[in-house]
Design an enzyme around this catalytic site. Structure first.
Site, short mmCIF file in Angstrom:
data_model
loop_
_atom_site.label_atom_id
_atom_site.label_comp_id
_atom_site.label_asym_id
_atom_site.label_seq_id
_atom_site.Cartn_x
_atom_site.Cartn_y
_atom_site.Cartn_z
N LYS A 113 30.55 84.52 75.33
CA LYS A 113 30.15 84.31 76.65
C LYS A 113 28.91 85.21 76.92
CE LYS A 113 31.21 88.58 78.60
NZ LYS A 113 30.01 89.49 78.96
N GLY A 116 29.06 93.76 71.39
CA GLY A 116 27.60 93.40 71.56
C GLY A 116 27.56 92.66 73.22
N MET A 119 29.27 90.45 74.46
CA MET A 119 29.54 88.91 74.36
C MET A 119 31.21 88.74 74.40
SD MET A 119 26.49 87.37 72.23
CE MET A 119 26.50 85.73 72.91
N SER A 161 37.93 89.89 73.64
CA SER A 161 38.37 89.30 74.62
C SER A 161 38.78 87.71 74.20
CB SER A 161 37.97 89.14 75.88
OG SER A 161 37.60 90.51 76.60
N ASP A 186 38.02 89.61 80.92
CA ASP A 186 37.28 88.51 80.52
C ASP A 186 37.99 87.61 79.59
OD1 ASP A 186 35.00 89.93 81.21
OD2 ASP A 186 34.29 90.87 79.38
#
Ligand code: ATP
Length: 300
Positions: free
Chosen positions: A13, A99, A101, A105, A138
């Protein structure tokens, strides 16, 4: 029927808006988090085994013991259905580690679905979302995918209407940034009066840009309250973001807690040009063109 291996694909994401409220009594921050799932995927395969184990294919720095978020997800699901977590998880990582992103998760969400199918638990979406929220803020979004507003710690999700597809280029940095360290730096900057702390609100401009599929308006509406903290901990990101802007990105921001940088392109062709310019700059460890939104966890 004997099921041998269940393989699940799960996206990374980027946060189109990450607005961070003041610290709550429980130590967390109230967030307005607009998640957007992009076409960069990890794969988690779950196979029957004598005991819980994790193997990882891809970048270094991912734990293979009980700390791995996919292992924690399998253990939680097993406890919920009252069985032993006797599963071998194999993770093929393409999402950068630490990172910003949400790779860990994502793997947790993938392991929840893979074990649910492998163990024929058939818990259903609501229960999986509930278990996901217990694993991390997340994780529920990685189950859902698409684009969604997350309130609370980011886990109370409402899907957002999006027209069309957006094209992005991600620039990876060498080495990660720790999410708790970035939040702590955000708190420090605010305490020192260097950054305002206001009650977070969903951006109307962002919602309108997504609804109409207007990439230029989306580029203008991108916002990340953690960016000053990420730049403070990793000053080289300032120049990295400037390279993308100079190369014609419609918008640029640090992804989540960083250090990955996200650049919005006007089209697929523009994303290829932008990726070439970012590569040539030598400021990124790797450069990846992707698109979004994409669905959440999916059986392969
Ligand atoms: P976020 O965007 O949610 O803040 P992130 O993308 O910055 O997270 P992750 O890649 O999710 O960070 O990993 C953060 C840390 O979690 C890693 O440094 C690693 O030690 C640990 N970890 C545990 N399980 C995993 C996993 N399956 N994949 C990657 N990291 C994991």
């Amino acid at each position: 029927m004997i099921v041998t291996t269940v393989t699940v694909r799960v996206p990374a994401k980027v946060n189109l808006q990450l607005s961070v409220g003041p610290v709550r009594d429980d130590g967390y921050h109230d967030l307005v988090n607009v998640f957007h799932a992009v076409s960069l995927f990890d794969e988690v395969a779950a196979a029957p085994a004598d005991a819980l184990s994790v193997t990882v294919e891809g970048p270094a720095g991912v734990p293979t013991g009980p700390d791995n978020l996919a292992a924690r997800a399998a253990a939680l699901l097993a406890e919920h259905v009252g069985r032993r977590p006797d599963v071998a998880l194999h993770i093929r990582k393409d999402i950068p580690v630490a990172g910003g992103m949400a790779g860990g998760s994502a793997d947790a969400a993938a392991a929840l679905l893979a074990c649910d199918v492998l163990w024929e638990a058939r818990l259903g979406r609501e229960t999986l979302l509930e278990l996901a929220a217990r694993l991390g803020s997340d994780v529920p979004f990685a189950l859902l995918g698409g684009t969604a507003v997350g309130l609370g710690r980011g886990e109370r999700l409402t899907p957002v209407e999006v027209t069309g597809e957006f094209h992005w280029v991600f620039g990876y940095a060498d080495g990660g940034l720790s999410t708790p360290a970035v939040y702590a730096e955000c708190d420090r900057l605010r305490a020192a009066g260097e950054q305002d702390s206001v009650w977070p609100q969903v951006s109307d401009d962002l919602m309108a840009a997504l609804k109409t599929g207007d990439a230029e308006a989306l580029g203008r509406a991108l916002h990340n309250d953690l960016q000053p903290a990420a730049l403070s901990l990793r000053p080289s990101l300032r120049d990295a973001l400037a390279v993308g802007r100079a190369a014609g990105a419609l918008g640029s921001l640090v992804s989540g807690s960083g250090p990955t940088c996200a650049f919005l392109a006007a089209s697929l062709d523009h994303a290829a040009e932008l990726a070439a310019a970012l590569n040539d700059s030598g400021r990124f460890a790797a450069v990846r063109p992707v698109s979004g939104p994409v669905p959440g966890v999916t059986l392969v």
